[in-house]
Design an enzyme around this catalytic site. Structure first.
Site, mmCIF file in Angstrom:
data_model
loop_
_atom_site.group_PDB
_atom_site.id
_atom_site.type_symbol
_atom_site.label_atom_id
_atom_site.label_comp_id
_atom_site.label_asym_id
_atom_site.label_seq_id
_atom_site.Cartn_x
_atom_site.Cartn_y
_atom_site.Cartn_z
ATOM 1 N N PHE A 291 0.876 -1.185 0.000
ATOM 2 C CA PHE A 291 0.000 0.000 0.000
ATOM 3 C C PHE A 291 0.902 1.220 0.000
ATOM 4 O O PHE A 291 1.770 1.348 0.866
ATOM 5 C CB PHE A 291 -0.872 0.042 1.258
ATOM 6 N N GLU A 292 0.689 2.099 -0.947
ATOM 7 C CA GLU A 292 1.383 3.393 -0.916
ATOM 8 C C GLU A 292 0.495 4.404 -1.599
ATOM 9 O O GLU A 292 -0.126 4.089 -2.621
ATOM 10 C CB GLU A 292 2.681 3.356 -1.750
#
Ligand SMILES: Nc1nc2c(ncn2[C@@H]2O[C@H](COP(=O)(O)OP(=O)(O)O)[C@@H](O)[C@H]2O)c(=O)[nH]1
Ligand SMILES: [Mg+2]
Length: 404
Positions: A291-292
């Site tokens: 996740f970014e």
């Protein structure tokens, strides 16, 4: 004609008339029990413009059901401006169905209201099924790209025999993905090349999504705009410690880089997050990069480009098994001011095997969360989020002690 025959004929006519009348009644009442307007009231009608219920009925509905009264339903598409942003997913054709699940989570919780684009990249051409299944799930424009060979192959300075010996050694030591060539290409691509792809050139912010992830709460605001308006450059939900055996020489390489390029180290950086001894050693803390939400211009900055080139030359993507998570995280900690890194506490997220669930009950209520707060990884021993809070000088949120 005799009189009895006359009576029979009249009886027959009456009976036939009566039967036709009964059939007509049955047919018309079963074919259309409600008018279209009544039907709308029964089913709730069109989402965009729910029919107004009479006042007395509305009173009934509210007293007997939860939670939404009609006025509170949001419009299908959120009004207002958008950031210059896209989702980005690296995937194989074999990821189609696991990825489909991730997309439904993102669309249902967020993107059906915002319709952001989605870029998909692959080292092989995407097949028709992938494109068909994925396109029907995304509310924004989908773009499918092929990764150029030079971004997914061994650079010429890598000694193939040495790299193969490392993989064999890691296989015997059972290091996760230790014997995989493709995983190494993936980590190197995510570390240094995805933001260079031509399909991403027009965008300023990205949100990385992997196959088989989940969102547990509504995202009822625009995280891209949040990044833009608050001058954030890198956002995360989960953090943890890296496997030491995958990065034995990463930190010494970073230290050499810092000595050679001191101009790239930001004032007010967050060395404290990644080192317990002011940079002498790496404490293995990193943001979990599956996740970014981040700024592409940060990754395209001179500092980041010099850094990646330096790491790539050192060969650790192949002679060890450097992951893109520590590579991105070290960069975010050193080249950004600490306030430029954002903890997306209200984006509740799962990627096997860890969950981020908002600590505070108010947030879980506000964002209609379905995660069990006990599963929240943030305050457990293997997470680095407590360390992140410390580095920012933040107190831990109320209720954390029940989630350790
Ligand atoms: N095109 C392509 N994508 C890959 C390959 N290996 C991994 N990926 C993608 O890279 C990301 C990380 O891989 P994943 O298997 O989830 O690794 P993990 O999360 O570290 O276990 C995911 O988005 C995968 O779909 C590959 O060989 N080719
Ligand atoms: Mg994954």
């Amino acid at each position: 004609m005799p009189a009895t025959a006359n009576i029979r004929t009249i009886r027959f006519i009456l009976l036939a008339f009566f039967s036709i009348a009964v059939c007509y009644k049955i047919f018309t009442s079963s074919a259309a029990p409600y008018t279209p307007a009544e039907l709308n009231n029964v089913s709730g009608g069109d989402k965009a413009a729910p029919p107004a219920l009479p006042k007395t009925e509305l009173g009934n509905v509210n007293s007997q059901t939860t939670p939404n009264d009609q006025q509170k339903l949001r419009p299908a598409v959120a009004p207002g401006k958008r950031a210059n942003a896209t989702f980005i997913t690296l995937a194989r054709n074999s990821d189609t169905w696991e990825l489909a699940k991730s997309i439904r989570h993102i669309e249902d919780r967020f993107n059906h209201k915002y319709n952001y684009d989605w870029v998909f990249l692959n080292d092989q051409p995407f097949d028709d099924q992938f494109k068909k299944v994925i396109t029907r799930l995304v509310s924004g424009t989908t773009k499918f790209g092929l990764i150029p060979k030079e971004h997914w192959s061994f650079p010429e300075w890598i000694d193939q025999d040495k790299a193969a010996a490392v993989r064999e050694d890691m296989r015997q030591r059972k290091i996760i993905y230790g014997d995989s060539v493709s995983y190494r290409h993936m980590c190197r691509f995510e570390s240094g090349f995805f933001f260079e792809h031509e399909l991403l050139q027009q965008y300023e912010y990205y949100w990385r999504v992997e196959p088989d992830i989940k969102l547990f709460c509504d995202v009822d605001y625009d995280p891209f705009l949040y990044m833009q308006e608050n001058k954030k450059k890198y956002g995360f939900t989960l953090s943890l410690y890296e496997y030491k055996d995958t990065i034995p020489t990463l930190w010494q390489t970073v230290r050499k880089f810092m000595a050679e390029f001191p101009q790239h180290i930001a004032e007010g950086n967050n060395m404290q997050f990644i080192s317990n001894d002011e940079g002498h050693t790496y404490n293995l803390c990193h943001f979990w990069s599956n996740f970014e939400i981040g700024s592409l211009s940060f990754l395209r900055s001179q500092a980041y480009r010099d850094y990646f080139k330096y790491l790539d030359k050192a060969g650790g993507f192949f002679y060890e098994r450097w992951g893109d998570a520590p590579v991105h995280s070290i960069a975010a900690a050193l080249f950004l001011k600490k306030e430029e890194v954002h903890f997306f506490d209200n984006i509740a997220y799962w990627h096997v095997p860890f969950t981020h669930c908002p600590t505070r009950e108010e947030d879980r209520e506000k964002y209609k969360c379905m995660c069990n707060p006990k599963d929240n990884f943030d305050w457990k021993g293997y997470s680095c989020t407590a360390r992140f809070f410390e580095s920012m000088g933040w107190p831990k949120p109320a209720g954390y002690e029940y989630q350790m």
